[in-house]
Every structure is written in C-alpha cells, then in structure tokens.
Design an enzyme around this catalytic site. Structure first.
Site, short mmCIF file in Angstrom:
data_model
loop_
_atom_site.label_atom_id
_atom_site.label_comp_id
_atom_site.label_asym_id
_atom_site.label_seq_id
_atom_site.Cartn_x
_atom_site.Cartn_y
_atom_site.Cartn_z
N ASP A 150 0.92 -1.33 0.01
CA ASP A 150 0.21 0.09 -0.13
C ASP A 150 0.95 1.22 -0.13
O ASP A 150 1.52 1.61 1.05
CB ASP A 150 -0.94 0.00 1.26
CG ASP A 150 -1.95 1.22 1.34
OD1 ASP A 150 -2.07 1.98 0.41
OD2 ASP A 150 -2.37 1.41 2.70
N ASP A 159 -2.00 5.25 -5.10
CA ASP A 159 -2.38 4.46 -4.11
C ASP A 159 -2.42 3.08 -4.34
O ASP A 159 -3.84 2.78 -4.69
CB ASP A 159 -3.78 5.01 -3.61
CG ASP A 159 -4.14 4.16 -2.15
OD1 ASP A 159 -3.52 3.25 -1.77
OD2 ASP A 159 -5.30 4.60 -1.78
#
Ligand SMILES: *[C@@H]1O[C@H](CO)[C@@H](O)[C@H](O)[C@H]1NC(C)=O
Ligand SMILES: *[C@@H]1O[C@H](CO)[C@@H](O)[C@H](O)[C@H]1NC(C)=O
Ligand SMILES: *[C@@H]1O[C@H](CO)[C@@H](O)[C@H](O)[C@H]1NC(C)=O
Length: 434
Positions: free
Chosen positions: A134, A318
């Site tokens: 992430d 992201d």
C-alpha cells in the site's frame, strides 16, 4: 480495496502534528548481508497471488477509500454497502444451490472479480503472510498470535514467539483508528522480513493485539505493507521505517516499481526497473512527500478521442486502493460519454450497463500521455451475476481539496516507478496490455 489497507492513514493524518513534533529518532534497520551465505541482493521481484473467493464490491471500495482518507461517510453509502453485500450473499447461496443441482451457476466475467495480494515472509523460520502493498500508508502491520483466537481464525498470522529472530521493541506501540469503530492496535517487534529475494533484518513489524470493525470482514488479507513515506508511520513514541526505507541504502537503485495487471497477478520490483515490463520512455514528475504520500500532479486528461484538457490535477498514487477518484468535472465529462451511466445512490457510485461502450480515459504526466483502455474502466459487477457494472472512475470531491486518488484502476494500465531519491519522483511508462 480492503478495509485493512485503509486504516493506517486516518490515524496517520490525525496524529501527524504529534509525530512531526517528535525528534526524528528513526531506528535503522540492517539489511541482510548474507546470513545465508549468499551475497546481499540489491534487487528483488515479487509476484502477487490471487485472493481466493474474493468478491469485489464497488460500494465497499468507495466506503473504504472514504475511511482511509478521513472523508465523512454519507448514510446512503453505508446503505449501499449493506445492500450490495446482501445481494452478493444471496447470489452466493443461490450459486451454491445450483452447484448441487445440474444447472451451472451464472457465469460472471472472472476478469472483474479478482483481487490480488502479495506473499511476504517474516521471521526465522519464515512465516508467510499475504500482505496488501500500500503506497497510501506507511506501517507494516500484521494479524498476530497476540490477538484472541476468534480474531485470527481462518487467517495467517505472525507468531513472534515462534521466530528466533523476533525482538520486541520496548515501549513501542501502534494504534490505528478509523471512524465507524474500526481499528487495530498492538505492539512492535523487529524481525527479518523477506520480499522476494530481499531480506531486511530488524524491520519493524507491528503485531496486532486487537483488531475490530470492518477490518475483520476481510479474511484473505493478513496485514499491510506500507510503502508511503516513513514520516507518517504511526508507531509511538518512535516512528519506524517502512520496508522500502529500511532496504533503501542497500538497493541497487533507490526505487521500487509496480506492474499491476487487470485480471491477473502483477509484480513489484525493488531496487531496479525492469526494462522488459514497459515500452518507450518513462515520464517522470515531481512528488511532494510533505504529507507522507506519493503526491504528484497530472498535467490533464482526455475522454475518448476528445481534446486533451490541460489542467493541474493533484493526487496520490495508491496501490492499496482500487478505484480512480478524480474531480467532479472530469468524472461527469467521462460518464456523459457512456450510454445510460448514472450515479446511483443505491449502488454507491457511478454505474452503467456492463455491455455499454466505454471511452478510453487519457491522463497526462508532464508532456506524456497515457491511456486507460475501456475494459480497465470497469471495476466489477455491482453484485455477483448483475448486468450492471460499477465504474473504476468515481467522483473524488469528498476526498478534500487535492483529493484525487490514483488506485489500481488507473495504475494497472501503466508501469509505475516510485523513485525514492531526494526529492522523490514518480514515473509512468506504457506497457503492453492484453
Ligand atoms: C439505455 O436505456 C434504454 C432505455 O431503458 C435502453 O433502450 C437501451 O438499450 C439502453 N442502452 C444500453 C447500452 O444499455
Ligand atoms: C496530497 O494528497 C492528499 C490526498 O489526495 C491531499 O489531501 C493533499 O492535500 C495532497 N497534498 C499536496 C501537497 O498536494
Ligand atoms: C531517480 O531519480 C533520479 C533523480 O531524478 C534520477 O537521476 C534517477 O535516474 C532515477 N532513477 C531511476 C532508476 O529511474
């Protein structure tokens, strides 16, 4: 994507003032120089694996992004999540019934219904956990043996006691809180963490003692490997380095790269750029890391064969999020080109008939242009077996002033280089798409 991946940020944002007020006492991790007799590898490639029995849910993906970035969650979105979850559950039990009879279950395009995780090993002997990589957060936290059995049932979890190389960091804790009563908290160890062929000794591993709320709904994910900037790591009183920052001094080059795919597992490269994975030149643009994210500015967009509109679109890359959130004007312009597309409160966002003709979406990085092809603009069926599809592109107006989020819906169409030089930069390149 998954709830787990979105927790770190809310706390990170909330405590940012506190964290930056602390002296920067970052522990240095040691990179393995050949405990195994092998010379140190300054590079590694890691392949994702597909998440078993994972059911994409667009409303849930929007909800998780709202939580992750601290946007107020509207009631209609909560209702949409509950509604689509119930439709999925009904479809699953109908499918199970059909499977015992003779009629085949309604075929669903599998391309839209897959999600991916990345296996990492921790400790000695190695314990494998499937983590969500992430770039939108900066903690490496995992489900652990310190939690009540009921919380870890049916998952992989880290057992520090079973690792000869684990060491607890005295007095260090982490606590990640969401609104909605979701969160994780626990204590911090250092241990060996291996990503592909790359081992970091003394990597901070945050072991959960208690996890609550929506995080516990997702059984295929066992933790998170944050690849944002270490400044928003949530460990207190001493924030810890991310895996990338720990490995950085020993990488051949200070980079990692994501080659994410639609409908199949992608790879992450650490310490090098794989020239076989892209075509043409890599277009670089500056990153503003002051908020801990890979913030960059896109130079504009185009819909289908329409004109390219030059405009500065600020946002973050992201890899832990699945959707592409852009400013309202861009999203409205895109869906005005899709027959029968509507923004549907019932389903939690923009939806359209699955057989609608979609235009490609073009975005700019400096003077370079990249195209997200039509098939990539579909996130998935609104529920299993439905003929209505949820858009990969959604309205980002709730995400705040600079609120564009470039999740995997966009990133999987390109090869993305996260360059950790100072100042950092992000690069995009075209690649062959199936
Ligand atoms: C759009 O909706 C109209 C009216 O319901 C219908 O006739 C048409 O076939 C739909 N188009 C698509 C692409 O689904
Ligand atoms: C970075 O991105 C986040 C999330 O989109 C946004 O809230 C923030 O304002 C951005 N910061 C900068 C400096 O662009
Ligand atoms: C990373 O960025 C620096 C500074 O812009 C550049 O010199 C270097 O070539 C980049 N590294 C890679 C692997 O692209």
């Amino acid at each position: 994507m998954v709830t787990v991946s979105h927790i770190a940020l809310v706390t990170a944002l909330g405590t940012l003032g506190l964290i930056s007020a602390l002296p920067p006492r970052i522990r240095t991790a040691q990179v393995d120089q050949g405990a195994s007799g092998k010379p140190f590898n300054g590079r590694a490639t890691l392949r994702q694996v597909s998440r078993p029995n994972y059911r994409l849910n667009g409303a849930r993906a929007v909800y998780q992004a709202y939580l992750k970035y601290g946007a107020p969650v509207p009631d209609h979105l909560l209702r949409a999540v509950a509604y689509t979850d119930s439709l999925n559950a009904a479809a699953a039990s109908a499918g199970a019934k059909r499977d015992t009879g003779s009629a085949p279950a309604n075929p669903v395009n599998p391309e839209y219904d897959q999600a991916y995780i990345t296996p990492v090993t921790i400790g000695t002997p190695p314990q494998t956990l499937d983590l969500d990589f992430d770039t939108g957060s900066s903690d490496l936290w995992v489900f652990s043996s310190l939690q009540p059995t009921s919380e870890v049932e049916g998952r992989q979890f880290y057992s520090p006691d079973a690792s000869a190389t684990s060491e607890q960091l005295d007095g260090q804790t982490f606590s990640i809180e969401y609104a909605e009563g979701s969160g994780a908290r626990g204590v911090v160890y250092t241990d060996y963490v291996t990503v592909g062929e790359l081992t970091v000794q003394g990597q901070a591993v945050e072991a959960a003692e208690h996890v609550s709320g929506t995080i516990t709904d997702e059984k295929n994910i066992h933790g998170l490997l944050g690849l944002g900037f270490s400044e928003i790591n949530t460990v207190t009183p001493e924030r810890q380095l991310t895996f990338f920052d720990s490995a950085l001094p020993n990488l051949d080059e200070p980079v990692f790269a994501a080659d994410l795919k639609a409908g199949k597992a992608g790879t992450y490269d650490f310490g090098f750029i794989d020239e076989d994975k892209y075509t043409g030149e890599i277009a670089y643009t500056a990153v503003d890391p002051t908020q801990g994210f890979w913030n960059f500015t896109s130079s504009g967009y185009g819909v289908g064969t329409g004109d390219f509109s030059e405009s500065q679109i600020k946002g973050i890359a992201d890899t832990g999020g699945s959707l592409l959130f852009l400013p309202t004007q861009v999203v409205t312009e895109y869906y005005s080109q899709v027959e029968n597309a509507t923004t549907d409160a019932e389903y939690g966002g923009y939806v359209f008939p699955c057989d609608a003709a979609l235009p490609p979406f073009v975005f700019g990085i400096e003077s370079a242009r990249f195209t997200i092809p039509p098939a990539y603009m579909i996130y998935g069926h609104v529920y299993s077996g439905s003929q209505i599809c949820f858009g990969g592109l959604q309205d980002g107006s709730a995400m705040g002033e600079a609120g564009s989020i470039w999740g995997t819906a966009a990133l999987r169409a390109v090869y993305v280089v996260f360059n950790g030089t100072s100042p950092p930069a992000i690069g995009f390149a075209n690649k062959p798409l199936e």
